[in-house]
Design a protein around this motif. Structure first.
Motif, PDB file in Angstrom:
ATOM      1  N   THR A   8      13.200 -17.990  -7.054  1.00 19.95           N
ATOM      2  CA  THR A   8      13.517 -19.181  -6.100  1.00 19.95           C
ATOM      3  C   THR A   8      14.029 -18.955  -4.875  1.00 19.95           C
ATOM      4  O   THR A   8      14.282 -19.914  -4.094  1.00 19.95           O
ATOM      5  CB  THR A   8      14.789 -20.156  -6.786  1.00 19.95           C
ATOM      6  N   TYR A  44       9.226 -20.807  -6.471  1.00 17.82           N
ATOM      7  CA  TYR A  44       9.393 -22.275  -6.001  1.00 17.82           C
ATOM      8  C   TYR A  44      10.736 -22.354  -4.817  1.00 17.82           C
ATOM      9  O   TYR A  44      11.359 -21.160  -4.931  1.00 17.82           O
ATOM     10  CB  TYR A  44       9.713 -23.345  -7.087  1.00 17.82           C
ATOM     11  N   CYS A  74       4.524 -23.185  -6.314  1.00 13.88           N
ATOM     12  CA  CYS A  74       4.878 -24.556  -6.322  1.00 13.88           C
ATOM     13  C   CYS A  74       4.166 -25.206  -5.172  1.00 13.88           C
ATOM     14  O   CYS A  74       4.427 -25.025  -4.094  1.00 13.88           O
ATOM     15  CB  CYS A  74       6.536 -24.938  -6.209  1.00 13.88           C
ATOM     16  N   CYS A  77       6.574 -27.197  -2.835  1.00 15.51           N
ATOM     17  CA  CYS A  77       7.156 -26.277  -1.890  1.00 15.51           C
ATOM     18  C   CYS A  77       6.117 -25.791  -0.864  1.00 15.51           C
ATOM     19  O   CYS A  77       6.520 -25.777   0.434  1.00 15.51           O
ATOM     20  CB  CYS A  77       7.591 -25.227  -2.718  1.00 15.51           C
ATOM     21  N   THR A  93       0.950 -24.313  -8.338  1.00 15.42           N
ATOM     22  CA  THR A  93       1.071 -25.009  -9.429  1.00 15.42           C
ATOM     23  C   THR A  93       1.846 -26.355  -9.278  1.00 15.42           C
ATOM     24  O   THR A  93       2.001 -26.748  -8.023  1.00 15.42           O
ATOM     25  CB  THR A  93       2.156 -24.291 -10.306  1.00 15.42           C
ATOM     26  N   THR A  94       1.999 -27.169 -10.136  1.00 14.35           N
ATOM     27  CA  THR A  94       2.097 -28.455 -10.331  1.00 14.35           C
ATOM     28  C   THR A  94       3.525 -28.471 -10.910  1.00 14.35           C
ATOM     29  O   THR A  94       3.884 -27.598 -11.856  1.00 14.35           O
ATOM     30  CB  THR A  94       1.175 -29.476 -10.934  1.00 14.35           C
ATOM     31  N   MET A  95       4.445 -29.617 -10.802  1.00 13.22           N
ATOM     32  CA  MET A  95       5.586 -29.838 -11.611  1.00 13.22           C
ATOM     33  C   MET A  95       5.386 -29.671 -13.064  1.00 13.22           C
ATOM     34  O   MET A  95       6.231 -29.198 -13.971  1.00 13.22           O
ATOM     35  CB  MET A  95       6.355 -30.819 -10.856  1.00 13.22           C
ATOM     36  N   VAL A  98       5.051 -26.267 -14.360  1.00 14.02           N
ATOM     37  CA  VAL A  98       6.465 -25.682 -14.065  1.00 14.02           C
ATOM     38  C   VAL A  98       7.213 -25.864 -15.282  1.00 14.02           C
ATOM     39  O   VAL A  98       7.833 -25.055 -15.979  1.00 14.02           O
ATOM     40  CB  VAL A  98       6.897 -25.723 -12.759  1.00 14.02           C
TER      41      VAL A  98
END
Length: 111
Positions: A8, A44, A74, A77, A93-95, A98
């Protein structure tokens, strides 16, 4: 043991920026040397900057991807930092993806 890694930030821990950035690079490199690799490596927040085409971590992230690790940045992001076309490894990627990874039975590693 199945595990996923969440990055992160471009830094690991707290302290001088040069130290904490070096710690993160060492952490990622150490993952490449482990026999048991993570299933997913999800970046992310500021962590998406680790996957930029010119990032110091790029070669190690590519080595992880080449060894079968699902390397993901992300999408929200990368859009926020306007760097979607600058991702040098892995996918966006998508939420929901995740959330699925976070909700899996795998151990979560967050350095």
């Amino acid at each position: 043991m199945a595990y996923d890694v969440l990055l992160t930030s471009t830094e690991m821990g707290s302290g001088d920026k040069a130290l904490t950035e070096n710690l993160m690079l060492a952490f990622i490199h150490t993952l490449t040397e482990r026999k048991e690799k993570p299933e997913n490596l999800v970046m992310y927040g500021l962590g998406v900057k680790l996957a930029k085409k010119n990032a110091e971590s790029l070669n190690d992230l590519k080595a992880l991807a080449d060894s079968g690790v699902n390397v993901l940045s992300c999408g929200i992001c990368t859009d926020y930092y306007e760097m979607g076309d600058q991702i040098g490894v892995g996918g966006i990627t998508t939420m929901p993806e995740v959330v699925d990874i976070l909700a899996s039975d795998n151990t979560l590693v967050h350095p």
